[in-house]
Design a protein around this motif. Structure first.
Motif, PDB file in Angstrom:
ATOM      1  N   HIS A 176       6.994   9.303   1.691  1.00 27.76           N
ATOM      2  CA  HIS A 176       7.631   8.245   0.909  1.00 27.76           C
ATOM      3  C   HIS A 176       7.072   6.882   1.313  1.00 27.76           C
ATOM      4  O   HIS A 176       6.697   6.665   2.473  1.00 27.76           O
ATOM      5  N   THR A 177       7.029   5.974   0.354  1.00 25.68           N
ATOM      6  CA  THR A 177       6.748   4.568   0.651  1.00 25.68           C
ATOM      7  C   THR A 177       8.084   3.838   0.694  1.00 25.68           C
ATOM      8  O   THR A 177       8.899   3.973  -0.220  1.00 25.68           O
ATOM      9  N   ILE A 178       8.318   3.093   1.753  1.00 32.57           N
ATOM     10  CA  ILE A 178       9.590   2.388   1.931  1.00 32.57           C
ATOM     11  C   ILE A 178       9.340   0.890   1.834  1.00 32.57           C
ATOM     12  O   ILE A 178       8.471   0.359   2.525  1.00 32.57           O
ATOM     13  N   ILE A 179      10.102   0.224   0.973  1.00 23.81           N
ATOM     14  CA  ILE A 179      10.087  -1.237   0.901  1.00 23.81           C
ATOM     15  C   ILE A 179      11.469  -1.700   1.334  1.00 23.81           C
ATOM     16  O   ILE A 179      12.465  -1.348   0.698  1.00 23.81           O
ATOM     17  N   MET A 180      11.545  -2.454   2.412  1.00 17.69           N
ATOM     18  CA  MET A 180      12.845  -2.834   2.945  1.00 17.69           C
ATOM     19  C   MET A 180      12.902  -4.314   3.305  1.00 17.69           C
ATOM     20  O   MET A 180      11.938  -4.871   3.841  1.00 17.69           O
ATOM     21  N   VAL A 219       9.106   6.176  -3.959  1.00 15.87           N
ATOM     22  CA  VAL A 219       9.322   4.877  -3.330  1.00 15.87           C
ATOM     23  C   VAL A 219      10.810   4.644  -3.137  1.00 15.87           C
ATOM     24  O   VAL A 219      11.621   4.942  -4.029  1.00 15.87           O
ATOM     25  N   LEU A 220      11.175   4.109  -1.981  1.00 13.53           N
ATOM     26  CA  LEU A 220      12.549   3.699  -1.713  1.00 13.53           C
ATOM     27  C   LEU A 220      12.570   2.202  -1.460  1.00 13.53           C
ATOM     28  O   LEU A 220      11.772   1.685  -0.678  1.00 13.53           O
ATOM     29  N   VAL A 221      13.495   1.503  -2.124  1.00 12.47           N
ATOM     30  CA  VAL A 221      13.673   0.064  -1.932  1.00 12.47           C
ATOM     31  C   VAL A 221      15.039  -0.148  -1.294  1.00 12.47           C
ATOM     32  O   VAL A 221      16.069   0.184  -1.892  1.00 12.47           O
ATOM     33  N   LEU A 222      15.062  -0.673  -0.079  1.00 10.77           N
ATOM     34  CA  LEU A 222      16.289  -0.787   0.699  1.00 10.77           C
ATOM     35  C   LEU A 222      16.518  -2.238   1.109  1.00 10.77           C
ATOM     36  O   LEU A 222      15.631  -2.880   1.679  1.00 10.77           O
ATOM     37  N   ASP A 223      17.704  -2.750   0.832  1.00 15.11           N
ATOM     38  CA  ASP A 223      18.051  -4.123   1.192  1.00 15.11           C
ATOM     39  C   ASP A 223      18.907  -4.112   2.450  1.00 15.11           C
ATOM     40  O   ASP A 223      20.042  -3.640   2.429  1.00 15.11           O
ATOM     41  N   GLU A 224      18.353  -4.619   3.556  1.00 18.69           N
ATOM     42  CA  GLU A 224      19.063  -4.696   4.836  1.00 18.69           C
ATOM     43  C   GLU A 224      19.742  -3.357   5.165  1.00 18.69           C
ATOM     44  O   GLU A 224      20.967  -3.279   5.311  1.00 18.69           O
ATOM     45  N   PRO A 225      18.981  -2.278   5.307  1.00 18.65           N
ATOM     46  CA  PRO A 225      19.589  -0.944   5.462  1.00 18.65           C
ATOM     47  C   PRO A 225      20.417  -0.751   6.724  1.00 18.65           C
ATOM     48  O   PRO A 225      21.228   0.167   6.780  1.00 18.65           O
ATOM     49  N   THR A 226      20.232  -1.596   7.759  1.00 15.69           N
ATOM     50  CA  THR A 226      21.018  -1.435   8.985  1.00 15.69           C
ATOM     51  C   THR A 226      22.095  -2.508   9.120  1.00 15.69           C
ATOM     52  O   THR A 226      22.736  -2.603  10.175  1.00 15.69           O
ATOM     53  N   ASN A 227      22.285  -3.310   8.094  1.00 20.28           N
ATOM     54  CA  ASN A 227      23.238  -4.423   8.171  1.00 20.28           C
ATOM     55  C   ASN A 227      24.659  -3.922   8.440  1.00 20.28           C
ATOM     56  O   ASN A 227      25.161  -3.041   7.753  1.00 20.28           O
ATOM     57  N   GLY A 228      25.299  -4.466   9.459  1.00 19.32           N
ATOM     58  CA  GLY A 228      26.686  -4.125   9.763  1.00 19.32           C
ATOM     59  C   GLY A 228      26.874  -2.877  10.598  1.00 19.32           C
ATOM     60  O   GLY A 228      28.007  -2.524  10.917  1.00 19.32           O
ATOM     61  N   LEU A 229      25.784  -2.207  10.945  1.00 22.74           N
ATOM     62  CA  LEU A 229      25.906  -0.971  11.711  1.00 22.74           C
ATOM     63  C   LEU A 229      25.949  -1.251  13.214  1.00 22.74           C
ATOM     64  O   LEU A 229      25.433  -2.256  13.697  1.00 22.74           O
ATOM     65  N   ASP A 230      26.574  -0.318  13.947  1.00 22.73           N
ATOM     66  CA  ASP A 230      26.567  -0.412  15.400  1.00 22.73           C
ATOM     67  C   ASP A 230      25.210   0.098  15.911  1.00 22.73           C
ATOM     68  O   ASP A 230      24.392   0.609  15.131  1.00 22.73           O
ATOM     69  N   PRO A 266       0.835  -1.210   0.000  1.00 24.40           N
ATOM     70  CA  PRO A 266       0.000   0.000   0.000  1.00 24.40           C
ATOM     71  C   PRO A 266       0.868   1.258   0.000  1.00 24.40           C
ATOM     72  O   PRO A 266       1.999   1.250   0.503  1.00 24.40           O
ATOM     73  N   PRO A 267       0.344   2.351  -0.536  1.00 21.71           N
ATOM     74  CA  PRO A 267       1.107   3.612  -0.534  1.00 21.71           C
ATOM     75  C   PRO A 267       1.256   4.172   0.873  1.00 21.71           C
ATOM     76  O   PRO A 267       0.414   3.938   1.745  1.00 21.71           O
ATOM     77  N   GLY A 268       2.354   4.894   1.095  1.00 17.69           N
ATOM     78  CA  GLY A 268       2.562   5.568   2.369  1.00 17.69           C
ATOM     79  C   GLY A 268       2.916   4.671   3.516  1.00 17.69           C
ATOM     80  O   GLY A 268       2.775   5.057   4.682  1.00 17.69           O
ATOM     81  N   THR A 269       3.394   3.451   3.212  1.00 17.16           N
ATOM     82  CA  THR A 269       3.714   2.490   4.265  1.00 17.16           C
ATOM     83  C   THR A 269       5.218   2.239   4.320  1.00 17.16           C
ATOM     84  O   THR A 269       5.969   2.598   3.410  1.00 17.16           O
TER      85      THR A 269
END
Length: 298
Positions: free
Chosen positions: A180-184, A150-161, A28-31
């Motif tokens: 924005h709609t975020i797909i992660m 729309v933003l498509v993010l693959d494991e956006p916090t991977n490896g972060l402290d 859905p939009p806006g999610t």
């Protein structure tokens, strides 16, 4: 409103390995839509397909109700792999190169993107001086060039402290609040619980379930009770309308109740009205990790 993204029976195989098996769902939009699953569940493959990096063997997908086109693609920003920037260049200069190569947006968009990810004050600092969280935020700024919906993010916090993880989580929520709609994709339940509004859970390429996070990962209240006659206790609690588990070894009965519906005083009063005196009553909270384990291990 029409779905931002619709997937219809997407399948993908690598030789004998079937990475995705007839996956269908709508965003859905806006999610903030999380694609959740253990490593190897097909998350990155799925993102690669919807971004036209890979081609599905079967099925199709629609962006904004239509088949993909170059113009629609400009409405989608993405971060699929570890960001590659020139360490000796500033944030602004790195984004100028990104903009020149991608042809998305213009030079004015660079300042807008840097402000969105809270890096504008460090725009002239070299990439090598950035923390891991700042580097990831710069990568998201690159994805924001051209103001995609729309933003498509693959494991956006991977490896972060922990600090970097908190930064990215807060940024994702802020971007969602700004329209924005975020797909992660993520393998971290805690991450999905904190930032996502919707979720699809994958296991070995198969869609297990999808929907609102609160519905899919609904927590449960657990009440552990004990009495002298465990069989009489179990029979009484079945009449109470509860899903129960009898542990003969421990001499306890475990009640499963919807989240927020367990009221120990009511359970105690009910048992007493049935002639049963409880010797033990303990309210537990079922962890969301346990629910996720149930979904992915059945």
């Amino acid at each position: 409103m029409d779905a931002v993204l619709s997937l219809n029976n997407i399948s993908k195989s690598y030789g004998p390995i079937q990475a995705l098996k007839n996956v269908s769902f709508e965003v859905p939009p806006g999610t903030v839509f999380g694609i959740l699953g253990p490593n190897g569940s097909g998350k990155t493959t799925l993102l690669s397909i919807i971004l036209d990096v890979l081609k599905a063997n079967n099925g199709n997908f629609l962006w904004f109700g239509h088949a993909g086109s170059p113009e629609q693609r400009k409405r989608i920003g993405s971060l699929l792999e570890t960001p590659n920037f020139y360490h000796y260049l500033s944030a602004v200069d790195n984004l100028k190169i990104t903009q020149s190569i991608s042809k998305r947006g213009n030079l004015q968009d660079i300042d807008i993107a840097l402000k969105k990810v809270n890096l504008f004050d460090r725009r002239k600092s070299r990439f090598s001086t950035f923390s891991l969280g700042m580097k990831q935020r710069l990568a998201i700024a690159a994805a924001l060039l051209g103001s995609p919906k729309v933003l498509v993010l693959d494991e956006p916090t991977n490896g972060l402290d922990p600090v970097g993880i908190a930064e990215i989580r807060n940024l994702i929520v802020e971007l969602k609040n700004n329209g924005h709609t975020i797909i992660m994709a993520s393998h971290l339940l805690d991450e999905v619980e904190k930032v996502c509004t919707h979720v699809a859970i994958l296991k070995s390429g198969t869609l297990i379930t999808t929907g609102d996070v609160d519905d899919v990962l609904m927590d449960e209240d657990l009440v552990e009770v004990k009495a002298a006659d465990i069989n009489a206790l179990a029979a009484a609690l079945k009449q109470f309308g509860s899903d129960i588990i009898i542990n003969n070894e421990a001499g306890t009965v475990l009640l499963k109740l919807p989240k927020g519906k367990a009221h120990p005083e009511e359970i105690n009063s009910y048992c007493f009205s049935q002639g049963i005196v409880l010797s033990h009553l303990l309210l537990k909270k079922k962890r969301l990790e346990a629910r996720f384990f149930e979904l992915t291990n059945n």
